[in-house]
Enzyme design. Sequence first.
Site, short mmCIF file in Angstrom:
data_model
loop_
_atom_site.label_atom_id
_atom_site.label_comp_id
_atom_site.label_asym_id
_atom_site.label_seq_id
_atom_site.Cartn_x
_atom_site.Cartn_y
_atom_site.Cartn_z
N ARG A 122 -55.12 -57.80 -30.32
CA ARG A 122 -55.65 -57.09 -29.15
C ARG A 122 -54.68 -57.05 -27.96
O ARG A 122 -55.07 -56.85 -26.83
CB ARG A 122 -56.99 -57.66 -28.69
N LYS A 158 -45.89 -45.82 -22.24
CA LYS A 158 -46.45 -44.96 -23.30
C LYS A 158 -45.92 -45.45 -24.63
O LYS A 158 -44.69 -45.53 -24.83
CB LYS A 158 -46.04 -43.50 -23.10
N GLU A 185 -32.96 -35.53 -20.00
CA GLU A 185 -34.01 -36.25 -19.26
C GLU A 185 -33.50 -36.72 -17.90
O GLU A 185 -34.26 -36.78 -16.93
CB GLU A 185 -34.53 -37.45 -20.08
N LYS A 190 -38.58 -42.54 -12.27
CA LYS A 190 -39.68 -42.69 -13.23
C LYS A 190 -40.64 -43.76 -12.76
O LYS A 190 -41.87 -43.62 -12.85
CB LYS A 190 -39.16 -43.00 -14.64
N GLU A 244 -51.42 -40.92 -16.39
CA GLU A 244 -51.27 -39.46 -16.41
C GLU A 244 -52.58 -38.73 -16.13
O GLU A 244 -52.95 -37.79 -16.83
CB GLU A 244 -50.65 -38.99 -17.73
N ARG A 288 -48.18 -37.71 -12.99
CA ARG A 288 -47.24 -38.14 -14.04
C ARG A 288 -46.86 -36.98 -14.97
O ARG A 288 -45.78 -36.99 -15.56
CB ARG A 288 -47.84 -39.30 -14.85
N ASN A 324 -43.17 -34.05 -17.68
CA ASN A 324 -43.13 -33.21 -18.88
C ASN A 324 -42.48 -31.86 -18.62
O ASN A 324 -42.68 -30.92 -19.41
CB ASN A 324 -44.56 -33.00 -19.41
N HIS A 338 -41.26 -29.70 -21.48
CA HIS A 338 -41.69 -30.30 -22.73
C HIS A 338 -42.65 -29.42 -23.53
O HIS A 338 -42.63 -29.46 -24.76
CB HIS A 338 -42.34 -31.67 -22.48
N HIS A 366 -41.66 -28.75 -27.14
CA HIS A 366 -42.45 -29.17 -28.32
C HIS A 366 -42.72 -27.99 -29.23
O HIS A 366 -42.74 -28.13 -30.45
CB HIS A 366 -43.77 -29.80 -27.88
N HIS A 417 -34.92 -33.86 -29.54
CA HIS A 417 -35.93 -33.70 -28.49
C HIS A 417 -35.30 -33.27 -27.16
O HIS A 417 -35.74 -32.30 -26.53
CB HIS A 417 -36.69 -35.02 -28.35
P1 NAD Z 1 -34.10 -42.54 -31.63
O1 NAD Z 1 -34.81 -43.75 -31.29
O2 NAD Z 1 -34.41 -41.89 -32.94
O3 NAD Z 1 -32.54 -42.82 -31.57
C1 NAD Z 1 -31.65 -41.78 -31.90
C2 NAD Z 1 -30.62 -42.24 -32.96
O4 NAD Z 1 -29.64 -43.06 -32.32
C3 NAD Z 1 -31.23 -43.07 -34.06
O5 NAD Z 1 -30.58 -42.77 -35.27
C4 NAD Z 1 -30.89 -44.50 -33.62
O6 NAD Z 1 -30.85 -45.41 -34.69
C5 NAD Z 1 -29.52 -44.30 -33.02
N1 NAD Z 1 -29.12 -45.26 -32.01
C6 NAD Z 1 -29.90 -45.82 -31.05
N2 NAD Z 1 -29.15 -46.55 -30.23
C7 NAD Z 1 -27.89 -46.48 -30.67
C8 NAD Z 1 -26.65 -47.01 -30.21
N3 NAD Z 1 -26.56 -47.71 -29.10
N4 NAD Z 1 -25.54 -46.74 -30.94
C9 NAD Z 1 -25.61 -45.97 -32.05
N5 NAD Z 1 -26.73 -45.41 -32.52
C10 NAD Z 1 -27.86 -45.66 -31.82
O7 NAD Z 1 -34.29 -41.39 -30.52
P2 NAD Z 1 -34.46 -41.43 -28.94
O8 NAD Z 1 -33.94 -40.14 -28.47
O9 NAD Z 1 -33.97 -42.68 -28.34
O10 NAD Z 1 -36.04 -41.46 -28.77
C11 NAD Z 1 -36.85 -40.40 -29.23
C12 NAD Z 1 -38.26 -40.91 -29.36
O11 NAD Z 1 -38.71 -41.33 -28.09
C13 NAD Z 1 -39.24 -39.86 -29.83
O12 NAD Z 1 -40.05 -40.42 -30.83
C14 NAD Z 1 -40.07 -39.54 -28.60
O13 NAD Z 1 -41.38 -39.18 -28.91
C15 NAD Z 1 -40.01 -40.85 -27.87
N6 NAD Z 1 -40.21 -40.74 -26.42
C16 NAD Z 1 -41.10 -41.57 -25.85
C17 NAD Z 1 -41.31 -41.53 -24.48
C18 NAD Z 1 -42.26 -42.50 -23.85
O14 NAD Z 1 -42.53 -42.37 -22.65
N7 NAD Z 1 -42.74 -43.48 -24.57
C19 NAD Z 1 -40.58 -40.65 -23.68
C20 NAD Z 1 -39.64 -39.81 -24.29
C21 NAD Z 1 -39.46 -39.85 -25.68
N1 GLY Z 2 -41.99 -39.19 -20.86
C1 GLY Z 2 -43.15 -38.81 -20.14
C2 GLY Z 2 -43.92 -39.96 -19.59
O1 GLY Z 2 -43.52 -41.09 -19.72
O2 GLY Z 2 -44.95 -39.75 -19.02
#
Ligand code: NAD
Ligand code: GLY
Length: 375
Positions: free
Chosen positions: A130, A152, A194, A236, A246, A250, A254, A257, A261, A274
């Site tokens: 939990r 998130k 971003e 942020k 949100e 917040r 987006n 986005h 998307h 992305h």
């Molecule tokens: P990712 O986590 O897939 O990383 C991208 C690639 O880079 C992967 O292959 C990873 O293994 C590699 N990598 C990571 N760090 C590295 C490093 N230092 N050196 C070499 N390779 C490295 O992608 P991302 O762009 O970091 O994240 C995308 C995800 O984040 C999506 O799932 C998206 O939905 C999510 N997201 C979440 C939020 C949130 O607020 N929680 C906001 C934006 C995006």
């Molecule tokens: N990436 C959008 C949020 O965190 O709300």
Amino acid sequence: MALDTIHLTVDLGERSYPIIIGSGILADAALLRQHIGDGQVLLVSNETIAPLYLDALTSALGAEGGEAKDGGAKDSIVLPDGEQYKQMATIEMIFDALMDKRHNRSTTLVALGGGVVGDMTGFAAASYQRGVKFVQIPTTLLAQVDSSVGGKTGINHPRGKNMIGAFHQPVAVLIDTQTLSTLPPREFQAGLAEVIKYGLICDDDFFVWLEKNIDKLMRRDSEALQYAIARSCENKAKVVAADEREGGIRAILNLGHTFGHAIETATQYKVWLHGEAVGFGMLMALDLSRRLGLLAESDVQRGEALIEAAGLPINPPAGLPDADGMIELMGMDKKVLNGQLRLVLLRAIGDAFIADDVGIEILKQTLNDYLNRTA
Ligand code: NAD
Ligand code: GLY
């Protein structure tokens, strides 16, 4: 000259937490122990990042599986790499590791990786017994400026991205800018989308700074990078503190986005990252704002020039549907409220707002223009 570490706070009352940004944080055992603690820990990483950075972290915290001061073992799990693994079966791998190693409610999960590892680790932490503590150690630029901050967490459902999740704030975000030295260029540029977003939505001075310093950022100049990451996190943190769940403001995070998307869905997430889709989506949001008489043409051009200078695409990928098809895909987005399409638009650079009364015909004009662009 070594840069000073920057300390910020996400101000959420009793759930406030620090964001610490510096070069070499993964080698700073005292700082890591201070924020991760001496109890049970499960380090969660993936098969790409673990060979690069997991050893540094485990040795700073104490040997793998070894006993810390209060007897807490430092365990780790290495997940497969890729957005396609951001799903329930992978979360179960984390739960299995926690159960196998008898982690209790005082355990801490540590996400070492990009947004995928961070979102999954956070979701596992939100639901294990939990809710247990978690720390974010983001290693992509996107994760350092966006996904690690704000709580998130979640996974994808076969029918929709990020459809299953929870708000669960980390207890600390530790950003080692040195990890960006191994990040592939396309991933780095996707993260810049971003960064530019913050300038566009709420920080016109930062936007001007980005216009002047984009070349340094593209060279990954350490001082410029640390500044851009800190300023992005600061923005942020302010938005999240104002509207954690949100309910309103917040949603400006987006920007681009909803368009992005739709592009990702139309191309089954296989063509653009992305951040690339968000960059192109921001171009469309700027254009729509101009068509609505809100934004000057010169500001649309400044936005496009910066997005292009960050190495992001300014022409659409192949395989997109027509404007009607895109609108249908945009209607599938989570940001649809009571059947009305909500879009983030700009009144000026640094001044975003949420519009829920955009006319379909004017939206189609923007889509038609941008979908038919050619290099
Ligand atoms: P990712 O986590 O897939 O990383 C991208 C690639 O880079 C992967 O292959 C990873 O293994 C590699 N990598 C990571 N760090 C590295 C490093 N230092 N050196 C070499 N390779 C490295 O992608 P991302 O762009 O970091 O994240 C995308 C995800 O984040 C999506 O799932 C998206 O939905 C999510 N997201 C979440 C939020 C949130 O607020 N929680 C906001 C934006 C995006
Ligand atoms: N990436 C959008 C949020 O965190 O709300």
